[in-house]
Design an enzyme around this catalytic site. Structure first.
Site, PDB file in Angstrom:
ATOM      1  N   GLY A  62     -15.597 -29.670  -7.906  1.00 59.74           N
ATOM      2  CA  GLY A  62     -14.849 -29.863  -9.139  1.00 59.74           C
ATOM      3  C   GLY A  62     -13.382 -29.506  -9.073  1.00 59.74           C
ATOM      4  N   SER A 148       7.436 -10.275  -4.956  1.00 59.61           N
ATOM      5  CA  SER A 148       7.582  -9.791  -3.575  1.00 59.61           C
ATOM      6  C   SER A 148       8.113  -8.358  -3.623  1.00 59.61           C
ATOM      7  CB  SER A 148       8.587 -10.669  -2.826  1.00 59.61           C
ATOM      8  OG  SER A 148       8.995 -10.053  -1.616  1.00 59.61           O
ATOM      9  N   ASN A 155      16.832  -7.037  -0.201  1.00 60.27           N
ATOM     10  CA  ASN A 155      16.798  -7.275   1.245  1.00 60.27           C
ATOM     11  C   ASN A 155      18.096  -7.951   1.664  1.00 60.27           C
ATOM     12  OD1 ASN A 155      15.590  -7.087   3.738  1.00 60.27           O
ATOM     13  ND2 ASN A 155      14.438  -9.001   3.539  1.00 60.27           N
ATOM     14  N   TYR A 161      16.755 -14.891  -3.123  1.00 61.72           N
ATOM     15  CA  TYR A 161      15.303 -14.676  -3.164  1.00 61.72           C
ATOM     16  C   TYR A 161      14.972 -13.374  -3.917  1.00 61.72           C
ATOM     17  CZ  TYR A 161      10.519 -14.248  -1.269  1.00 61.72           C
ATOM     18  OH  TYR A 161       9.161 -14.112  -1.114  1.00 61.72           O
ATOM     19  N   LYS A 165      12.819 -12.969  -7.370  1.00 70.12           N
ATOM     20  CA  LYS A 165      11.573 -12.198  -7.427  1.00 70.12           C
ATOM     21  C   LYS A 165      11.697 -11.022  -8.406  1.00 70.12           C
ATOM     22  CE  LYS A 165       9.109 -14.676  -4.606  1.00 70.12           C
ATOM     23  NZ  LYS A 165       7.943 -15.416  -5.113  1.00 70.12           N
TER      24      LYS A 165
END
Ligand code: NDP
Length: 253
Positions: A62, A148, A155, A161, A165
């Site tokens: 399904g 993250s 970082n 990024y 996040k």
């Protein structure tokens, strides 16, 4: 991954789960785990054929695959309409689709910034807005956002990024507060370094160095993250909302 005894088995039977970025990596692991828990899964990726192929390989029956770029709000609205017509109302939404465009801050282009924010943050907003009305009306629903550890600690080379996040964590908490009175719970999981195509590009020496920084001594697997998502989607998490659960082998504490 094995079930934690009979009681936990198929606790999502009869439910519909929509997993963005479910075609590979962590999202695929999540789709498999939710299928094992009994959910019918809508696997979403940019390519419908690839999404359909993944859906066909999930345990149980399904499931369906859908092509949709989550950064496009009109496409996401149409996606949710299709999923609900095919499978029924969405009970569990997992916002996992995500990309990186790494570069040092002064070399980041406008396009690198926009692409990452549009997919990782706007994408989650688009899907949440598209399912929220139905969940509120039904007075139940689980929304799980894959952020993250980089959204918590930052970082080098990942300003876009990390911002996306971290934004997802704010979005998670705002949605949790706004929808709690309607029985809709919203949480986030924050993986550390997980072995997927996203991290495959790392040189062996870098991977070894990373593993040495992780108290549990290894990179994580998609299954390590998927088990936590399954828990957050299930009955055992009914009194948890607005939380960020770090799944990183103890790297950030
Ligand atoms: P992968 O690169 O292996 O997979 C990314 C997935 O996202 C694919 O299924 C891809 O599908 C989908 N996707 C990308 N862009 C879009 C888009 N615009 N619309 C719809 N789907 C899209 O990544 P990972 O499995 O490694 O990562 C999954 C999530 O986990 C991401 O949000 C990532 O930021 C996060 N994360 C990963 C970590 C890691 O170490 N790997 C650590 C911490 C967080 P397709 O290509 O078929 O469109």
């Amino acid at each position: 991954m094995t079930d934690n005894g009979k009681e936990a088995a198929r606790e999502l039977a009869g439910q519909v789960a929509l997993v963005t970025g479910g075609t590979r990596g962590i999202g695929r692991g999540i789709a498999e785990e939710l299928a094992r828990a009994g959910a019918r899964v809508a696997v979403v990726g940019r390519d419908e054929g690839r999404a359909a192929a993944t859906a066909a390989e999930l345990p149980g029956g399904g499931h369906r695959g859908y092509g949709c770029d989550v950064s496009e709000s009109a496409a996401v609205n149409a996606l949710v309409e299709r999923v609900e017509a095919d499978l029924g109302p969405v009970d569990v939404l997992v916002n996992n689709a995500g990309i990186t465009e790494d570069n040092l801050l002064i070399r980041l282009s406008d396009e690198d910034w926009d692409r990452v924010l549009d997919t990782n943050l706007r994408g989650a907003f688009n899907t949440i807005r598209a399912v929220a009305r139905g969940m509120m009306r039904r007075r139940s629903g689980r929304i799980i956002n894959v952020t993250s550890v980089v959204g918590l600690v930052g970082n080098k080379g990942q300003a876009n990024y990390a911002a996306s996040k971290a934004g997802l964590i704010g979005l998670t908490k705002a949605v949790a507060k706004e929808l709690a009175s309607r029985g809709v719970l919203c949480n986030a999981v924050a993986p550390g370094y997980i072995d997927t195509e996203m991290t495959a590009a790392l040189a062996p020496a870098v991977r070894e160095e990373l593993a040495a920084r992780i108290p549990l001594g290894r990179l994580g697997t998609a299954e390590d993250v998927a088990g936590v998502v399954r828990f957050l989607a299930g009955p055992g998490a009914r009194y948890i909302t607005g939380q960020v659960i770090v799944v990183d082998g103890g790297m950030v504490m």
